[in-house]
Design an enzyme around this catalytic site. Sequence first.
Site, PDB file in Angstrom:
ATOM      1  N   GLY A   1       0.836  -1.194   0.000  1.00 37.45           N
ATOM      2  CA  GLY A   1       0.000   0.000   0.000  1.00 37.45           C
ATOM      3  C   GLY A   1       0.871   1.244   0.000  1.00 37.45           C
ATOM      4  O   GLY A   1       2.094   1.147  -0.095  1.00 37.45           O
ATOM      5  N   PRO A   2       0.249   2.413   0.142  1.00 36.88           N
ATOM      6  CA  PRO A   2       1.009   3.664   0.189  1.00 36.88           C
ATOM      7  C   PRO A   2       1.536   3.912   1.602  1.00 36.88           C
ATOM      8  O   PRO A   2       1.276   3.108   2.518  1.00 36.88           O
ATOM      9  CB  PRO A   2      -0.046   4.707  -0.182  1.00 36.88           C
ATOM     10  CG  PRO A   2      -1.296   4.145   0.449  1.00 36.88           C
ATOM     11  CD  PRO A   2      -1.198   2.644   0.259  1.00 36.88           C
ATOM     12  N   MET A   3       2.207   5.020   1.801  1.00 39.06           N
ATOM     13  CA  MET A   3       2.629   5.395   3.150  1.00 39.06           C
ATOM     14  C   MET A   3       1.417   5.637   4.038  1.00 39.06           C
ATOM     15  O   MET A   3       0.371   6.086   3.568  1.00 39.06           O
ATOM     16  CB  MET A   3       3.512   6.637   3.104  1.00 39.06           C
ATOM     17  CG  MET A   3       4.892   6.360   2.543  1.00 39.06           C
ATOM     18  SD  MET A   3       6.030   7.705   2.844  1.00 39.06           S
ATOM     19  CE  MET A   3       6.209   7.613   4.621  1.00 39.06           C
TER      20      MET A   3
ATOM     21  N   GLY B   1      -0.651   1.522   7.296  1.00 35.93           N
ATOM     22  CA  GLY B   1      -0.648   0.541   8.382  1.00 35.93           C
ATOM     23  C   GLY B   1       0.091  -0.733   8.020  1.00 35.93           C
ATOM     24  O   GLY B   1      -0.120  -1.775   8.649  1.00 35.93           O
TER      25      GLY B   1
ATOM     26  N   ASP C   1      10.417  -5.624   6.291  1.00 39.67           N
ATOM     27  CA  ASP C   1       9.674  -4.371   6.201  1.00 39.67           C
ATOM     28  C   ASP C   1      10.367  -3.433   5.210  1.00 39.67           C
ATOM     29  O   ASP C   1      11.564  -3.562   4.961  1.00 39.67           O
ATOM     30  CB  ASP C   1       9.572  -3.696   7.573  1.00 39.67           C
ATOM     31  CG  ASP C   1       8.461  -2.650   7.621  1.00 39.67           C
ATOM     32  OD1 ASP C   1       7.581  -2.673   6.736  1.00 39.67           O
ATOM     33  OD2 ASP C   1       8.465  -1.811   8.539  1.00 39.67           O
ATOM     34  N   GLU C   2       9.598  -2.506   4.656  1.00 39.47           N
ATOM     35  CA  GLU C   2      10.115  -1.518   3.699  1.00 39.47           C
ATOM     36  C   GLU C   2      10.835  -2.212   2.536  1.00 39.47           C
ATOM     37  O   GLU C   2      11.975  -1.892   2.189  1.00 39.47           O
ATOM     38  CB  GLU C   2      11.041  -0.514   4.397  1.00 39.47           C
ATOM     39  CG  GLU C   2      10.399   0.195   5.580  1.00 39.47           C
ATOM     40  CD  GLU C   2       9.261   1.146   5.206  1.00 39.47           C
ATOM     41  OE1 GLU C   2       9.045   1.371   3.989  1.00 39.47           O
ATOM     42  OE2 GLU C   2       8.584   1.640   6.115  1.00 39.47           O
ATOM     43  N   ALA C   3      10.129  -3.165   1.928  1.00 36.76           N
ATOM     44  CA  ALA C   3      10.723  -4.008   0.886  1.00 36.76           C
ATOM     45  C   ALA C   3      11.258  -3.197  -0.290  1.00 36.76           C
ATOM     46  O   ALA C   3      12.183  -3.625  -0.989  1.00 36.76           O
ATOM     47  CB  ALA C   3       9.693  -5.010   0.390  1.00 36.76           C
ATOM     48  N   GLN C   4      10.675  -2.014  -0.507  1.00 35.53           N
ATOM     49  CA  GLN C   4      11.104  -1.218  -1.667  1.00 35.53           C
ATOM     50  C   GLN C   4      12.585  -0.844  -1.612  1.00 35.53           C
ATOM     51  O   GLN C   4      13.213  -0.610  -2.633  1.00 35.53           O
ATOM     52  CB  GLN C   4      10.236   0.036  -1.821  1.00 35.53           C
ATOM     53  CG  GLN C   4      10.442   1.112  -0.774  1.00 35.53           C
ATOM     54  CD  GLN C   4       9.701   0.847   0.532  1.00 35.53           C
ATOM     55  OE1 GLN C   4       8.981  -0.124   0.647  1.00 35.53           O
ATOM     56  NE2 GLN C   4       9.877   1.720   1.505  1.00 35.53           N
TER      57      GLN C   4
HETATM   58  P1  ADP Z   1       2.960   2.313   6.931  1.00 35.65           P
HETATM   59  O1  ADP Z   1       3.945   1.290   7.409  1.00 35.65           O
HETATM   60  O2  ADP Z   1       1.971   1.765   5.938  1.00 35.65           O
HETATM   61  O3  ADP Z   1       3.601   3.584   6.447  1.00 35.65           O
HETATM   62  P2  ADP Z   1       2.364   2.547   9.731  1.00 35.65           P
HETATM   63  O4  ADP Z   1       1.972   1.166  10.159  1.00 35.65           O
HETATM   64  O5  ADP Z   1       3.767   2.997  10.044  1.00 35.65           O
HETATM   65  O6  ADP Z   1       2.040   2.732   8.177  1.00 35.65           O
HETATM   66  O7  ADP Z   1       1.411   3.627  10.395  1.00 35.65           O
HETATM   67  C1  ADP Z   1       0.014   3.565  10.310  1.00 35.65           C
HETATM   68  C2  ADP Z   1      -0.523   4.607  11.276  1.00 35.65           C
HETATM   69  O8  ADP Z   1      -0.225   5.911  10.782  1.00 35.65           O
HETATM   70  C3  ADP Z   1      -2.025   4.620  11.453  1.00 35.65           C
HETATM   71  O9  ADP Z   1      -2.480   3.645  12.373  1.00 35.65           O
HETATM   72  C4  ADP Z   1      -2.255   6.030  11.972  1.00 35.65           C
HETATM   73  O10 ADP Z   1      -2.082   6.059  13.374  1.00 35.65           O
HETATM   74  C5  ADP Z   1      -1.113   6.834  11.374  1.00 35.65           C
HETATM   75  N1  ADP Z   1      -1.488   7.763  10.285  1.00 35.65           N
HETATM   76  C6  ADP Z   1      -0.951   8.995  10.083  1.00 35.65           C
HETATM   77  N2  ADP Z   1      -1.445   9.575   8.980  1.00 35.65           N
HETATM   78  C7  ADP Z   1      -2.338   8.715   8.427  1.00 35.65           C
HETATM   79  C8  ADP Z   1      -3.176   8.726   7.261  1.00 35.65           C
HETATM   80  N3  ADP Z   1      -3.203   9.765   6.417  1.00 35.65           N
HETATM   81  N4  ADP Z   1      -3.939   7.644   7.003  1.00 35.65           N
HETATM   82  C9  ADP Z   1      -3.928   6.580   7.851  1.00 35.65           C
HETATM   83  N5  ADP Z   1      -3.165   6.504   8.963  1.00 35.65           N
HETATM   84  C10 ADP Z   1      -2.364   7.547   9.272  1.00 35.65           C
HETATM   85 MG    MG Z   2       6.003   1.207   7.369  1.00 40.59          MG
END
Ligand code: ADP
Ligand code: MG
Length: 193
Positions: free
Chosen positions: A15-17, A20, A88-91
Site C-alpha cells: 500500500g502507500p505510506m 498501516g 519491512d520496507e521491501a522497496q
Molecule cells: P505504513 O507502514 O503503511 O507507512 P504505519 O503502520 O507505520 O504505516 O502507520 C500507520 C498509522 O499511521 C495509522 O495507524 C495512523 O495512526 C497513522 N497515520 C498517520 N497519517 C495517516 C493517514 N493519512 N492515514 C492513515 N493513517 C495515518
Molecule cells: Mg512502514
Amino acid sequence: MDDGRAPGHLTVVGGPMFAGKTEELVRRVHRAQIAGRGTVVVTHVLDTRYGTGRVASHSGVVAESLAVDDAGAVRGIVTPDVRLVAVDEAQFFGPGLVPVVLDLLDAGLDVVVAGLSVTYDGWPFEPVPALMAVAESVVKLTAVCSVCGRDAAYHVRASDGGSPVDDAVVPVAAHVGGTESYQARCRAHRTPR
Ligand code: ADP
Ligand code: MG
C-alpha cells in the site's frame, strides 16, 4: 537450507505510506512470537527513521529487527531456529529481493513482506507488485486521504505548503520520511502523472 520441510507461505502487505503496513507486519510477528515460532524481522540500513535495531509504525508499534544492506544478506541472518522471516520496507531492497524470498519459501520458511506498492509519483514500485503476484496471501491496505478523507491508495511528496512536489527522478532514499514530507492521497488528489 533445504531440510525437507514443506514450502513456506508468502504474505505480502502492500500500500502507500501511512496505510498501516508496518502495524500489520508487527502484528503478525507478535502472533508468531506468542506461538513460539522463531522469527526474524529484517529492515534495510537505508531506513534509519527509527534508529537501527527496530521497526516502528507511525503510531508507535515496535518490533526488534536486524538491518542489512542488500537483499542477498537476508539469507545470512536466517538461523536454523527461524520459521518466519518478516521484511519491512521491501522497496529499499529492489527486485533482488524476489529470488531471495522465493528461496526462503522453498526452504520451508514462512515470509511476510511489507512495503510500498506505489511510488510517490503514482507508479508501481518493485519488488512489492512482483511479490504480490506470486504470494499465497496479499493484504492491500489504504491510508486516509489527507485532503478529503477517502481511501488513499497513493502518497505524494509534499512541499511546506502541502502541495505535491513535481520530481522527475525518484531516488530510493527519497522514500524515507514521515508526516513531514509525505501525504496520503486518494485517486482524485494524487500527483498528476
Ligand atoms: P505504513 O507502514 O503503511 O507507512 P504505519 O503502520 O507505520 O504505516 O502507520 C500507520 C498509522 O499511521 C495509522 O495507524 C495512523 O495512526 C497513522 N497515520 C498517520 N497519517 C495517516 C493517514 N493519512 N492515514 C492513515 N493513517 C495515518
Ligand atoms: Mg512502514
